[in-house]
Design a protein around this motif. Structure first.
Motif, PDB file in Angstrom:
ATOM      1  N   ASN A   1      70.271 -23.509 -89.100  1.00  0.00           N
ATOM      2  CA  ASN A   1      70.895 -22.713 -90.156  1.00  0.00           C
ATOM      3  C   ASN A   1      69.961 -22.469 -91.341  1.00  0.00           C
ATOM      4  O   ASN A   1      70.165 -21.515 -92.103  1.00  0.00           O
ATOM      5  CB  ASN A   1      72.171 -23.397 -90.655  1.00  0.00           C
TER       6      ASN A   1
ATOM      7  N   THR B   1      71.830 -18.030 -90.165  1.00  0.00           N
ATOM      8  CA  THR B   1      73.154 -18.500 -89.753  1.00  0.00           C
ATOM      9  C   THR B   1      73.794 -17.515 -88.790  1.00  0.00           C
ATOM     10  O   THR B   1      73.533 -16.312 -88.843  1.00  0.00           O
ATOM     11  CB  THR B   1      74.076 -18.644 -90.975  1.00  0.00           C
TER      12      THR B   1
ATOM     13  N   LYS C   1      71.299 -16.045 -94.510  1.00  0.00           N
ATOM     14  CA  LYS C   1      71.313 -17.505 -94.550  1.00  0.00           C
ATOM     15  C   LYS C   1      72.638 -18.069 -95.063  1.00  0.00           C
ATOM     16  O   LYS C   1      72.830 -19.282 -95.093  1.00  0.00           O
ATOM     17  CB  LYS C   1      70.153 -18.022 -95.416  1.00  0.00           C
TER      18      LYS C   1
ATOM     19  N   TYR D   1      75.740 -16.668 -93.855  1.00  0.00           N
ATOM     20  CA  TYR D   1      76.731 -16.103 -92.941  1.00  0.00           C
ATOM     21  C   TYR D   1      76.936 -14.600 -93.095  1.00  0.00           C
ATOM     22  O   TYR D   1      77.855 -14.031 -92.519  1.00  0.00           O
ATOM     23  CB  TYR D   1      78.080 -16.844 -93.060  1.00  0.00           C
TER      24      TYR D   1
END
Length: 244
Positions: A25, A29, A221, A223
């Motif tokens: 992540n 993500t 990063k 979502y």
């Protein structure tokens, strides 16, 4: 409270038959269903060129863009949506600052201070600025606790024009005292460029409380989609910068 299984249901990647544990992540993500659906909905029913027409679809696209800008501003404690500039990612945001602010404000004999924690995207552009402008590049190093000791802040002096600092490192896990560093920078008239890309998904960041002059992060990063980045800048500084 959602369980891990509930959270997994929000991510379509887990609907596949592939078995895996995703542990990257910090690089990017996966996207939850609500993000994928929002993007799809926009292209299905709202797609138009914002701020370029007075017909219904264009006005709706303009409203959606403005609402997104207000949401991002609120997310980082900013009251003015005009302080939010959308870019492709943190790297583009930092290059924009280097070219549009750095090259126009850093002069021969000045110095730029960066921490040794910085990602290359918050280092290489400032190396370029220093070389082109005849300025010096100074590094703030870490102590045995992997933190920036107070003595390193002495490198920020009256000839410093820009201080570049990450709020958190995805390599070492170090969280920096952005507020203290910013206070030191402002005491000598320098501006602070803060890279909050790696920490903003995990910890709140308030641009007003920290008083940073610029902050950057990437949507993918936290979502969001690839190709969506953010540059925050104090409006009085943005107004002085030539278009990039």
């Amino acid at each position: 409270m959602k369980t891990s299984e509930d959270i997994k249901k929000d991510f379509p990647i887990f609907d596949t038959e592939m078995e895996f544990a995703y542990l990257d992540n910090g690089a990017t993500t996966h996207k939850p269903r609500m993000v994928i659906d929002a993007i799809s909905q926009y292209y299905r029913t709202d797609n138009a060129n914002p701020h370029r027409g007075v017909y219904r679809l264009s006005m709706m696209a303009s409203y959606i863009l403005s609402r997104a800008r207000r949401t991002v501003a609120s997310f980082i404690g900013c009251e003015e949506e005009e302080s939010i500039v959308f870019t492709k990612n943190s790297t583009e945001s930092l290059n924009l600052l280097a070219y549009s602010y750095g090259l126009n404000n850093v002069k021969e004999g000045d110095n730029i201070v960066v921490s040794i924690l910085e990602h290359h995207s918050n280092l290489v552009p400032w190396q370029m600025v220093a070389k082109k402008c005849g300025a010096s590049l100074r590094y703030m190093y870490l102590d045995d606790t992997l933190s920036i000791p107070d003595k390193e802040l002495d490198k920020i002096d009256e000839r410093t024009r820009v201080v570049c600092i990450t709020s958190g490192s995805n390599v070492l896990g170090t969280l920096t005292d952005v507020k203290k560093i910013t206070k030191k920078a402002h005491s000598v008239g320098a501006v602070v460029v803060c890279d909050i890309t790696q920490s903003v998904a995990h910890f709140p960041f308030d641009v007003k409380a920290t008083d940073v002059d610029f902050a950057v992060f990437s949507g993918h990063k936290i979502y969001g989609p690839m190709g969506a980045g953010v540059l925050y800048g104090k409006k009085n500084l943005l107004d002085t910068m030539p278009p990039f």
